[in-house]
Write a protein that holds these residues in place. Sequence first.
Motif, mmCIF file in Angstrom:
data_model
loop_
_atom_site.group_PDB
_atom_site.id
_atom_site.type_symbol
_atom_site.label_atom_id
_atom_site.label_comp_id
_atom_site.label_asym_id
_atom_site.label_seq_id
_atom_site.Cartn_x
_atom_site.Cartn_y
_atom_site.Cartn_z
ATOM 1 N N LEU A 13 34.949 48.259 38.720
ATOM 2 C CA LEU A 13 35.162 49.112 39.887
ATOM 3 C C LEU A 13 36.481 48.774 40.573
ATOM 4 N N ALA A 14 37.260 49.805 40.872
ATOM 5 C CA ALA A 14 38.491 49.669 41.656
ATOM 6 C C ALA A 14 38.271 50.294 43.020
ATOM 7 N N VAL A 15 39.115 49.927 43.989
ATOM 8 C CA VAL A 15 38.924 50.378 45.367
ATOM 9 C C VAL A 15 40.186 51.042 45.893
ATOM 10 N N LEU A 16 40.023 52.249 46.426
ATOM 11 C CA LEU A 16 41.083 52.886 47.198
ATOM 12 C C LEU A 16 40.616 52.829 48.649
ATOM 13 N N PRO A 17 41.193 51.946 49.471
ATOM 14 C CA PRO A 17 40.649 51.673 50.805
ATOM 15 C C PRO A 17 40.843 52.813 51.806
ATOM 16 N N LEU A 18 39.726 53.259 52.382
ATOM 17 C CA LEU A 18 39.758 54.287 53.431
ATOM 18 C C LEU A 18 39.103 53.794 54.712
ATOM 19 N N GLY A 19 38.560 52.591 54.690
ATOM 20 C CA GLY A 19 37.803 52.098 55.825
ATOM 21 C C GLY A 19 38.663 51.486 56.911
ATOM 22 N N THR A 20 38.026 50.689 57.759
ATOM 23 C CA THR A 20 38.707 50.050 58.887
ATOM 24 C C THR A 20 39.216 48.662 58.530
ATOM 25 N N GLY A 21 38.323 47.816 58.011
ATOM 26 C CA GLY A 21 38.722 46.455 57.654
ATOM 27 C C GLY A 21 39.316 46.357 56.264
ATOM 28 N N ASN A 22 38.616 46.932 55.283
ATOM 29 C CA ASN A 22 39.077 46.949 53.886
ATOM 30 C C ASN A 22 39.354 45.546 53.352
ATOM 31 N N ASP A 23 38.500 44.604 53.697
ATOM 32 C CA ASP A 23 38.713 43.218 53.283
ATOM 33 C C ASP A 23 38.665 43.057 51.768
ATOM 34 N N LEU A 24 37.704 43.687 51.110
ATOM 35 C CA LEU A 24 37.584 43.541 49.670
ATOM 36 C C LEU A 24 38.788 44.135 48.954
ATOM 37 N N ALA A 25 39.269 45.277 49.439
ATOM 38 C CA ALA A 25 40.442 45.906 48.835
ATOM 39 C C ALA A 25 41.669 45.015 48.976
ATOM 40 N N ARG A 26 41.823 44.369 50.112
ATOM 41 C CA ARG A 26 42.946 43.449 50.312
ATOM 42 C C ARG A 26 42.848 42.260 49.352
#
Length: 262
Positions: free
Chosen positions: A182-195
């Motif tokens: 799984l890959a992440v395109l961050p759209l949230g507020t914190g996005n810690d996992l994506a970072r």
Amino acid sequence: RNRKIILPPISVFESKKRFSQNGRFKMNFHSVPAGANDSNEKSSKSSFEQQNSKTSWSTVVLDGLGRRGLKPSRIKMRPKVRETVLDIDPLAIPEDVTPLAVLVNTRSGAGARTGQELLKKLRGLLNPLQVADLGSEDPFDFLRRFSKITKLRVLCCGGDGTVGWVLNAIDKVSWENGPPALAVLPLGTGNDLARTLGWGPGYEGTGDLDKLLDKVRDAREVMVDRWSVEMVPLKAKGKGAKSVPMGNYMGIGVDGQVFQFL
């Protein structure tokens, strides 16, 4: 350019059809004088009256079910809708193609505009059937279509909560060749996992999606720890306990708001 990640249209077929009753219904009551009776009404029978054909609603009139001077008048509900269930034939996918299953949470982050625009762009770049809107589609129902594909990658577009939601759905699917990366395109507020995984602090709608999709296709796989947290109410004497999966951290709903002030 995206040929090696596009789901070939020829691989998608209609497996079966089902009927579902969607929507809520509402019953209204009106008072009936004691001893009143309408000879034209028969108990324990229902009559159906179809409204204007331009609408998708039906009106159901229920008679003879009232108690204590109250009588149900009308109840509105949606009619049965035929739903098409799609499936994917893995044998129709070329060997050099690694299909990408994309899930977009159009409600993530500061507003829905970015998510809606992203959904539209991705459906234009890929096969629309391989891009799901989590605002209206369950991730498990979407992902299980891909359960027989040998090579598959998943792109989750959303915040940390959305990533956890999609990971839980992946756990529930019976994959023939093991769960996909799984890959992440961050759209949230914190996005810690994506970072942490190198996907950046957040998508602002201005990036080159073609380059992003190339990165998802070529990215190396890494293992991520996950835990199971058991929550037990203090005053329930052990009753009502439930187990919740956890990723990089666990929040109770206010952490995203606090992050905005840091």
